[in-house]
Design a protein around this motif. Structure first.
Motif, short mmCIF file in Angstrom:
data_model
loop_
_atom_site.label_atom_id
_atom_site.label_comp_id
_atom_site.label_asym_id
_atom_site.label_seq_id
_atom_site.Cartn_x
_atom_site.Cartn_y
_atom_site.Cartn_z
N TYR A 53 -5.31 3.34 7.38
CA TYR A 53 -4.65 2.37 6.79
C TYR A 53 -4.84 2.00 8.43
N PHE A 54 -4.44 2.21 9.05
CA PHE A 54 -4.15 1.60 10.54
C PHE A 54 -5.44 2.09 11.27
N LYS A 55 -6.81 2.24 10.78
CA LYS A 55 -7.70 1.80 11.46
C LYS A 55 -8.10 0.82 10.95
N GLN A 56 -8.25 0.04 10.12
CA GLN A 56 -8.98 -1.09 9.51
C GLN A 56 -8.50 -2.45 10.62
N GLU A 88 0.59 -1.24 -0.06
CA GLU A 88 0.23 -0.44 -0.21
C GLU A 88 0.75 1.20 0.13
N PHE A 89 1.79 0.92 1.18
CA PHE A 89 2.85 2.44 0.87
C PHE A 89 3.68 2.87 -0.28
N ASN A 90 3.65 1.51 -1.13
CA ASN A 90 3.99 1.44 -2.22
C ASN A 90 3.57 1.65 -3.58
N LYS A 91 2.35 1.56 -3.69
CA LYS A 91 1.14 2.69 -4.81
C LYS A 91 1.57 4.05 -3.79
N TRP A 92 1.60 4.39 -2.89
CA TRP A 92 0.81 6.00 -2.52
C TRP A 92 2.26 6.07 -3.05
N GLU A 93 3.24 5.82 -2.92
CA GLU A 93 4.63 6.69 -2.60
C GLU A 93 4.86 6.97 -4.43
N TRP A 94 4.30 6.05 -4.95
CA TRP A 94 4.63 5.76 -6.83
C TRP A 94 3.94 7.55 -7.29
N GLU A 95 2.09 7.07 -6.18
CA GLU A 95 1.35 7.83 -6.72
C GLU A 95 2.13 9.86 -6.43
N PHE A 96 2.08 9.57 -5.43
CA PHE A 96 3.12 10.72 -5.25
C PHE A 96 4.18 11.49 -6.18
N LYS A 97 4.72 10.65 -6.43
CA LYS A 97 5.99 10.67 -7.29
C LYS A 97 5.57 10.75 -8.31
N ARG A 126 3.93 -0.86 15.30
CA ARG A 126 5.54 -0.61 15.64
C ARG A 126 5.83 0.01 14.65
N TYR A 127 5.53 -0.54 13.42
CA TYR A 127 6.32 -0.27 11.59
C TYR A 127 5.65 1.69 11.38
N ARG A 128 4.43 2.06 12.49
CA ARG A 128 3.50 2.80 11.71
C ARG A 128 4.42 4.29 11.66
N GLU A 129 4.92 4.40 13.40
CA GLU A 129 6.21 5.68 12.71
C GLU A 129 7.44 5.59 11.25
N TRP A 159 0.25 16.62 -1.14
CA TRP A 159 0.64 15.09 -1.14
C TRP A 159 1.06 14.33 -0.11
N GLU A 160 1.95 15.07 0.63
CA GLU A 160 2.72 14.38 1.95
C GLU A 160 1.66 14.02 3.46
N THR A 161 0.58 15.27 3.10
CA THR A 161 -0.72 15.38 4.21
C THR A 161 -1.98 13.90 3.25
N LYS A 162 -1.65 13.20 2.16
CA LYS A 162 -2.74 12.74 1.79
C LYS A 162 -1.94 11.59 2.08
N LEU A 163 -0.76 11.25 2.48
CA LEU A 163 -0.09 9.95 2.54
C LEU A 163 0.19 9.72 3.86
N LEU A 164 0.16 10.43 5.29
CA LEU A 164 0.21 10.65 6.45
C LEU A 164 -1.59 10.14 6.52
N ASP A 165 -2.28 10.75 6.07
CA ASP A 165 -4.13 10.28 5.76
C ASP A 165 -4.36 9.35 6.27
N ASN A 166 -3.46 8.52 4.82
CA ASN A 166 -3.39 7.19 4.21
C ASN A 166 -2.95 6.47 4.72
#
Length: 1674
Positions: A1057-1060, A990-999, A1070-1073, A1046-1053
């Motif tokens: 994600y961790f609310k699931q 998921e993070f890789n998807k968001w990262e690539w969308e950002f890039k 523990r990897y969230r940070e 986009w930074e805010t969008k990534l952090l919100d995503n």
């Protein structure tokens, strides 16, 4: 019925009306005023009815002095007529029902058969909602399932809920269970009472309507009739614990039939101390059905005014505390008429505790109580007379029924108990009967006015005591079955399934004499072999006894030993006992359940006898001090002397595990494949599964895993579970707590303390699934911590820690059971528990905990224990700090750091279990209620859990991972779990998807921004800004805004994600940070890149703008000169030839050029600029760096290949962490330098491909890359090395950038540009002079020179992201772990040594090449780039056509304006060359309309031409020439942080860039890093995943010599090297080094490694399986 007053009692009779009742005035009443519709008079003239005599067996009781009442029903019309007879004297007993007296008017009538109507049983079952269960019996799983009623405290509103209320209370052993009533029936209306202010005697005298309330005995009878044998047995057991009487003879649907409830009572085990054991303090423990006891029965003959059951309760209770053993008239609902329970015979037992001051009877006695008149139940009475030592007959009048007492077959003494106060009592009749029965005064007890209740009960006690003391007639309930058979009474055990189960169980257990020998002979696999296997499994992980042996060879030897032990297990034939056992559990479900119950009871009986004897022997031997060895042997036998069904299942598990080691085709293995399914079915049937073998302290992982797999298959898709566990010190009531809470039956009998851990499955009903979000709750019961049996062992603390860690890790909620009286043990258990919770926190699991404080009964316990709770929290904090220190996680300072814990809500106080002194004490109601509250709280906590419920297969994987980690000494750093890996993989994906969308978004934005900058100052510029600085500032501001968004969008995503609740995201909390930091880092990285690109583009455009102005001015001068020439030639009015025109044009050209001034374009010194950047970069590195920079000119650097010199090695050698074997560090550093150089060259090439001007940001970017790579290196870099490397790279970079700059200057030189257009200008001159139509030519020229390059550039810039998007859809590029798996799998399939060599020596180059090849292969197999190119081509063509249409609408008259408007429309999308545009506009005066038409035609032709070009272009060339190269983007994505394992150099796979911990899924042998042994020169085989749990050491230069591998994190705190989860985990690299041993040795100039024999046996398929296990792929 509504008109009856409270004193009246009703009963339904089956009848037919002979004469219709007319509404007439009563003769007893003077007028009609005494009778109203609402309240008919009590004097009723009764007309003739026919009543079936055989239906009159149900009796009514009327208390003395009250009106005898009954209800007559009109069966045809269902009308009811109340009737009553006035009774002035106390002739009716209060508790038992009496026969209704038939009025005289009815006695002479003829009786006739009524039509068929519902029986009382049918009517009652319907009322209770039990009709369906009369046919399909209630099962244990049904009554134990968690439903809304289980956790609902709402009062019973209807009769159909009463039974479930009773069962709920009874299963929790609540003594209030029989107080079940429907609150809506007969309850006074409070609101009416409050509104009534006047005095009303009728209301005061009113009574509840007892007819609609249900007698508890009817409820109990109905439930027994509707339950299967196992529910009956469970109900009987729980009733016995509550000290309720239990059914002995249960009436069936027909009044004359009954059943002896022998099976139902089988599970009752009682402990007591009779008189002869007082001195020795011994006790008897046995099943009550086996106890040879005198039985005293109590019955009623005819009417009786004494309440027999109430008197019995007083008889069995002390004067201080009376307990309602039997249901009686004065209990809640006890006065309700019985409908089906007449004929019910109940039994209870009085068992002495050995205290003469407290015991009512000093010897044990059984008490039986028959409900109903013995005249109606002769069979039951006969049974009691033949089985009892004495029968006490309660009576009022002995006029009839004396024949019953005269039966010669009766063997019991007869005692007559009468009430002299009753008016029907007759001394003469009593005397006559007593004479006939030859009774003495001792056999007759009369209640007189002079005897109060206490005296009367005392007389009864004396009589019973005499009977018990003098009786030789003793009979067990088991023996009563013979009497029952003789009398035609059914016995519940006679069912075929029960008997079949008994026979099979007896066949196994009856041959057992010596338990220890039996276990050795019949259950051999779980003995020493299994314990040795356990040792080998743990040693494989801990390597405690390795000594100086080679690690991998040692592990290989352990594996061989394990295989030998499995072979030894397989060499045993299946024992006769196990053959019978497996055969028995393979039978039908019911028979299987009976068999297992019989087995458990038989084995418990055996163990109990064996242990009882051993305890006596132990007591004897302890008297002498010389018997130490014998005592030790007895102690061993006591520990190992128990035998239960768990031992047979354990053996079955070992048989299965051993068979799995055989080939899949082996017939023996195939025969046993069904065993896990059998066990899974038993789990569903409510039988526990042994998770941890308490004797061997191990889990048979394959067996348990396969059972859970089968369970999953049986219940899918309803396969979600939540887990609750109890932990505590031994013998503090953990099993009892679970049994009470969930109604289950974990073993709690004496001498059978739980060993290991057992799991039980409880179904969750549909009505609460929405709250609990699971289908089953798993209950885990564990052996006690700090067990005395284990305390003498050296590893007992380790055993406790293992068990606690496992069960806490498996649980969603853990109940910590604390007995308050032992604070020392409490501290010990807290330490163990805190360790477990800390470990779980560190691996991502967050179980909740609930502390249960036993034996705290004060109502103010919660308030009073506030100080204790604070003390507990203080202790927990201390334990946390101690545990954190041990686990090397000292950032945890308090217990609340480890888990969410509230001292006020996290503690539960439970009073003592027994209300009084056992064995006669019932379970304390306070205990049941407190446990019920705990249960509700636990279910509530489970319901609101942040973690999603496990699926069964996920639970299985979690269990395997936990246990494998537990087997290591360092749990936290050894934990490797597929669920965590899955969750982490999903997060990375998921993070890789968001990262690539950002890039991608920023790439698109920068492309557009660069287009705007490139068009600035041209006709295409849309911006109204005239200053480039303003535009740049505006663009930078926009960039920052987009980046922030986009930074805010990534952090919100990430936050969302961790609310699931699904996907176990809590495991990777523990990897969230780390990922949040990676998002912020990405923003910073992109911001730097974007600002640099914008700055470079703006600066370059500033320079170009000046050049464009010069070129445009020059073109204007030339155009003016050409126009003058045309005018001059036309004036001659002669036709000029081509040659003449050329001559005139050349003349004009020369003259004009001579007039123009061409200032030389200044070339900057790139070396000077680069040198300045380098000095700036190294300025903070100290004087040594400045000194080195001064020693060598940059122009002299980078001329020759970079070489890592010995001088640097000598310096570096003291700094970095070299390993304990000799190797080639210089070579490794050289490879690192080569890799950095290669990356920089690639970036330089990328910049040069753009053919742009040089900018300082280019060299800054290169220096940034070098710094990043050096910082991530595994060595501390010497300043000499760093300066030299940077000088080398900056040297060749400056040289290349100088050439790029010079080429740019030359390309854009005004003179050169003008000269390049000379021939075009000549042609235009001739065309204009000759007045040729230029429309089509100019349209083609504009298309070819201006639009086509712009479109090609647009497609080129847009194609890269599309290719990346397509490749990212492939699994291998989703995460770094997936990439590594695919890469290694591909290497395996290619079977090419040279590929492995490239991979190991030039990892980055190999990866780049592999990614490029994968991209080419993907787009060569069906998927082509053409569809992407066509899309972007079509997009740009459409934009151009739209621009033409918009401009046409504006009706611009001049072509120049027309073209400029088109360019402006396209200004945001296409960059149109100004040189080409100026050239096109030269002498261009064509008409707009035909030009527009021609332009559209040319556009279509251009589109077709470009499509053909795209098709023909080589894919590799296409990829190499793209503006955004997909292979580079993919490489950056999969290469990650670039950190390598400090021992074996495998790359880090952690997600994000800013992770705090590096890890890799699969490590490899040291030999791949050219490591070899000093003495032998052989390649090393050791793998770092083995080394980190060994006592081996590595050479740690700068921190002082050698360092233990076990504490490698002290040196490499940011690396986590997880030990192998199994011996097979590293099979991949073992296979590779074994296969290419000689080749690697030759390549590394070493001798071949000593390959362990087991490695040579690894196949390619096993290597592949190892990859799948390591990377958690299916």
């Amino acid at each position: 019925m509504e008109g009856m007053n409270d004193e009246e009692m009703f009963y339904d009779l089956y009848c037919e009306e002979e004469e219709d009742l007319q509404s007439s005035a009563c003769s007893a009443c003077k007028d009609d005023s005494q009778r109203t519709e609402e309240a008919p008079c009590s004097h009723v003239k009764t007309t003739a009815y026919t009543i079936r005599s055989e239906l009159m067996s149900q009796h009514l009781d009327t208390p003395a002095g009250e009106v005898e009442s009954y209800m007559v029903i009109n069966c045809k019309e269902k009308e009811t007529v109340p009737t009553a007879t006035d009774v002035s004297s106390p002739t009716h007993r209060p508790e038992e029902e009496i026969n209704p007296q038939v009025p005289e008017e009815m006695q002479d009538e003829t009786f006739a058969e009524p039509p068929h109507t519902e029986t009382d049983l049918e009517r009652l079952l319907k009322d209770l909602g039990l009709e369906q269960y009369y046919r399909e019996k209630l099962s244990l799983s049904k009554i134990l399932e968690i439903d809304e009623k289980t956790i609902n405290d709402e009062p019973v509103k209807c009769n159909s809920n009463i039974t479930w209320y009773f069962l709920k209370k009874l299963m929790m052993v609540n003594v209030t269970a029989r107080n079940a009533k429907c609150t809506s029936v007969g309850e006074p209306n409070c609101s009416d009472i409050s509104e009534t202010m006047e005095l009303n005697f009728d209301e005061l005298l009113g009574s509840l309507n007892t007819d609609d309330r249900l007698n508890p005995l009817d409820i109990i009878t109905a439930l027994f009739l509707c339950s299967d044998g196992f529910v009956q047995q469970e109900m009987t057991l729980k009733m016995s614990m509550c000290q309720f009487s239990v059914p002995l003879l249960l009436p069936n649907c027909e009044p004359t039939q009954c059943t002896l409830m022998l099976w139902a009572m089988r599970d009752i085990v009682k402990k007591y101390r009779p008189q002869h054991l007082l001195k020795s303090k011994g006790f008897i423990e046995e099943r009550i059905v086996h106890s040879q006891l005198p039985m005293v029965s109590f019955v009623r003959l005819g009417e009786c005014s004494l309440s027999k059951s109430e008197i019995l309760n007083k008889l069995l209770s002390s004067s201080q505390q009376c307990h309602d053993t039997f249901v009686h008239h004065n209990m809640e609902c006890g006065d309700s008429p019985r409908k089906i329970s007449n004929g019910l015979t109940e039994i209870t037992w009085y068992l002495p505790c050995g205290n003469q001051n407290m015991d009512i009877f000093v010897e044990p006695v059984a008490i039986a109580n028959l409900h109903g008149d013995i005249a109606s139940f002769e069979t039951q009475f006969s049974f009691l007379c033949q089985t009892s030592a004495a029968v006490f007959v309660f009576f009022d009048n002995l006029d009839s029924g004396c024949e019953l007492l005269m039966n010669e077959n009766h063997k019991a003494q007869i005692f007559l108990v009468g009430n002299h106060q009753n008016k029907n009592f007759s001394f003469s009749t009593l005397k006559e009967v007593a004479t006939k029965l030859r009774l003495t005064n001792n056999n007759i007890i009369i209640k007189t006015k002079q005897k109060n209740d206490a005296d009367f009960v005392k007389c009864l006690r004396e009589s019973v005591s005499n009977v018990v003391g003098n009786s030789v007639r003793k009979m067990s309930v088991e023996q009563m079955a013979d009497v029952a058979h003789e009398l035609g009474i059914l016995v519940d055990e006679d069912s075929p399934e029960c008997q079949a189960g008994k026979q099979k169980a007896d066949a196994i257990t009856e041959v057992i004499q010596d338990i220890l020998k039996y276990k050795e002979d019949q259950l051999p696999l779980q003995g020493e072999i299994w314990k040795e296997l356990t040792f080998l499994e743990k040693e494989e992980f801990r390597l405690r006894k390795i000594g100086s042996e080679n690690i991998e060879q040692y592990k290989s030897d352990l594996q061989v030993k394990k295989e030998q032990l499995r072979k030894k297990q397989n060499s045993y034939d299946m024992s006769a006992a196990m053959t019978c056992f497996i055969g028995a559990i393979s039978s039908s479900r019911t028979e299987r359940c009976y068999f297992l119950k019989w087995m458990r009871m038989n084995l418990d009986n055996l163990s109990c006898r064996k242990l009882s004897g051993l305890r006596e022997l132990y007591k004897e031997k302890c008297k002498g001090s010389e018997n130490k060895e014998e005592i030790k042997e007895i102690d061993r036998q006591l520990s190992n002397g128990s035998l239960g069904t768990e031992h047979f299942f354990r053996e079955m598990g070992q048989i299965y595990e051993a068979s799995v080691s055989l080939p899949e085709t082996d017939p023996y293995r195939k025969q046993l494949q069904h065993l896990p399914k059998l066990c899974a079915q038993l789990l569903l049937d409510g039988f526990p599964l042994e998770l941890v073998d308490g004797d061997a302290s191990n889990i048979p992982l394959r067996w348990v895993s396969d059972v859970l797999s089968q369970l999953n298959d049986l219940v899918s898709p309803k396969n979600k579970i939540m887990v609750a566990t109890v932990l505590g010190v031994q013998s503090t009531g953990k099993s009892t707590l679970l049994n009470t809470m969930f109604g289950v039956q974990f073993a709690v009998s004496s001498g059978r303390c739980t060993r290991g851990a057992f799991m039980l499955l409880i179904k969750v009903n549909e009505d609460v699934k929405k709250d609990l979000s699971c289908d089953f709750i798993v209950i885990i019961d564990t052996e006690g911590l700090k067990s005395p049996e284990l305390a003498q062992l050296d590893n007992s603390h380790e055993h406790d820690n293992e068990l606690a860690t496992l069960v806490v890790g498996l649980s969603d909620i853990t109940i910590i059971n604390i007995a308050m009286e032992n604070s020392t043990e409490m501290k010990d258990i807290l330490q163990i528990v805190v360790h477990a919770f800390l470990r779980m926190k560190e691996v991502g699991k967050k179980p909740k905990c609930q502390f249960v404080h036993q034996n705290v009964s004060d109502v103010s316990a919660h308030e009073k224990n506030l100080r204790d709770r604070k003390l507990l929290l203080q202790q927990l904090n201390e334990m946390t700090q101690a545990a954190a220190k041990m686990e090397k996680k000292e950032e945890n300072k308090s217990f609340t750091d480890v888990m969410k814990y509230n001292p006020d809500t996290g503690n539960c106080y439970v009073p003592g279990l027994w209300n009084g002194n056992p064995p006669m004490a019932p379970v304390n109601a306070g205990y049941s209620e407190a446990v019920y509250e705990l249960k509700k709280n636990i279910l509530h906590l489970l319901g609101e859990s942040e973690a999603s419920a496990y699926k069964i297969l996920e639970f299985r994987e979690w269990m395997k991972s936990l246990w494998n980690a537990v087997k290591h000494e360092n749990f936290i750093f050894s934990f490797r779990n597929s669920l965590v890996a899955d969750a982490y993989m999903r997060l990375c994906t998921e993070f890789n998807k968001w990262e690539w969308e950002f890039k991608k978004e920023m790439y698109t934005w920068v492309t557009k921004a660069e287009t705007r900058i490139s068009n600035f100052g041209t006709v295409a510029a849309k911006s109204g800004l005239s200053d480039m600085t303003q535009l740049l500032t505006q663009l930078k501001s926009e960039a920052v805004s987009v980046l922030s968004e986009w930074e805010t969008k990534l952090l919100d995503n990430l936050k969302e994600y961790f609310k699931q609740t699904e996907g176990h995201v809590y495991l990777v909390e523990r990897y969230r940070e780390d990922f949040a930091n990676s998002a912020k880092s990405l923003r910073r990285e992109l911001e730097n890149s974007v600002i640099n690109q914008l700055t470079a583009a703006a600066d370059i455009r500033r320079g170009m703008k000046e050049l464009d102005e010069i070129k445009r001015n020059h073109t204007t001068v030339i155009e003016k000169a050409v126009c003058e020439l045309i005018d001059e030639c036309r004036k001659k009015k002669v036709e000029m030839t081509e040659t003449e025109l050329d001559k005139e044009f050349d003349k004009m050209w020369s003259e004009t050029l001579n007039k123009l001034s061409f200032s030389e374009q200044k070339s900057i010194n790139v070396f000077s600029s680069v040198s300045h950047c380098l000095w700036t970069n190294l300025s903070h590195k100290g004087s040594r760096a400045c000194e080195l920079l001064s020693e060598k000119k940059l122009e002299d650097c980078g001329m020759t290949p970079f070489k890592y010199t010995q001088k640097w090695y000598n310096k570096l050698k003291k700094e970095p962490l070299w390993k304990f074997w000799s190797e080639e560090p210089a070579k490794a550093v050289q490879q690192m330098a080569d890799s950095i150089i290669s990356t920089c060259k690639e970036l330089i090439g990328k910049k040069m491909d753009r053919k742009s001007n040089f900018h300082e940001t280019y060299i800054q970017e290169i220096l940034h890359i070098i710094d990043e790579r050096l910082n991530s290196a595994n060595v501390n870099i010497d300043i000499d090395f760093e300066v030299s490397l940077k000088q080398h790279i900056c040297g060749f970079a400056a040289r290349d950038f100088q050439k790029m700059h010079d080429d740019f200057i030359e390309e854009n030189d005004p003179y050169r540009c003008l000269m390049s257009n000379k021939e075009k200008f000549r042609t235009d001159f001739k065309d204009v002079f000759s007045k040729r139509d230029q429309c089509q030519k100019k349209a083609a020229e504009f298309t070819e020179q201006c639009l086509k390059p712009a479109v090609e550039n647009f497609v080129n810039r847009s194609l890269g992201p599309d290719i990346v998007d397509e490749m990212l859809r492939q699994e291998q590029f989703s995460t770094r772990m997936s990439f590594q798996y695919s890469l290694l799998l591909d290497l395996l399939s290619k079977n090419d040594f040279s590929k492995y060599l490239d991979y190991i020596h030039s990892y980055e180059d190999y990866v780049k090449s592999w990614i490029f090849d994968q991209t080419v292969e993907h787009f060569s197999n069906g998927v082509t780039t053409l569809q992407f190119e066509d899309r972007h081509l079509q997009s740009s063509i459409n934009s151009i056509k739209d621009a033409i249409k918009k401009t046409e609408i504006k009706n611009v008259g001049h072509l120049k304006t027309f073209v400029e408007e088109i360019c402006k429309e396209l200004g945001d999308k296409l960059v149109i060359s100004q040189d080409a545009l100026n050239g096109f506009l030269f002498l261009n005066n064509v008409d707009v309309e035909p030009f527009a038409h021609s332009l559209t035609v040319c556009l279509n032709e251009m589109e077709d031409a470009l499509k053909e070009e795209f098709k023909e272009k080589d894919l590799r060339m296409k990829l190499e020439n793209l503006h955004l190269k997909p292979q580079n983007v993919l490489f950056t994505r999969v290469i990650g942080c670039g950190k390598l394992c400090p021992f074996c150099a495998v790359p880090c796979e952690a997600g994000g860039k800013e992770h705090s911990e590096h890890f890799a899924s699969l490590h490899r042998s040291q030999g791949f890093g050219t490591c070899r042994w000093d003495k032998t020169g052989k390649l090393a085989t050791e793998i770092c995943t083995s080394l980190v749990v060994s006592d081996s050491r590595f050479n740690c230069g700068y921190s002082g010599g050698f360092h233990p591998f076990k504490t490698y994190r002290e040196i490499f705190p940011d690396w986590k090297i997880t030990p192998d989860g199994s011996f097979q985990a590293s099979d991949y690299w073992k296979y590779v080094i074994a296969k290419y041993n000689n080749e690697f040795a030759k390549e590394f100039d070493a001798k071949p490694a000593d390959i362990p024999e087991a490695w040579k046996q690894i196949t390619e398929s096993q290597a592949k399986a190892s990859l799948q296990e390591s990377f958690n792929t299916k």
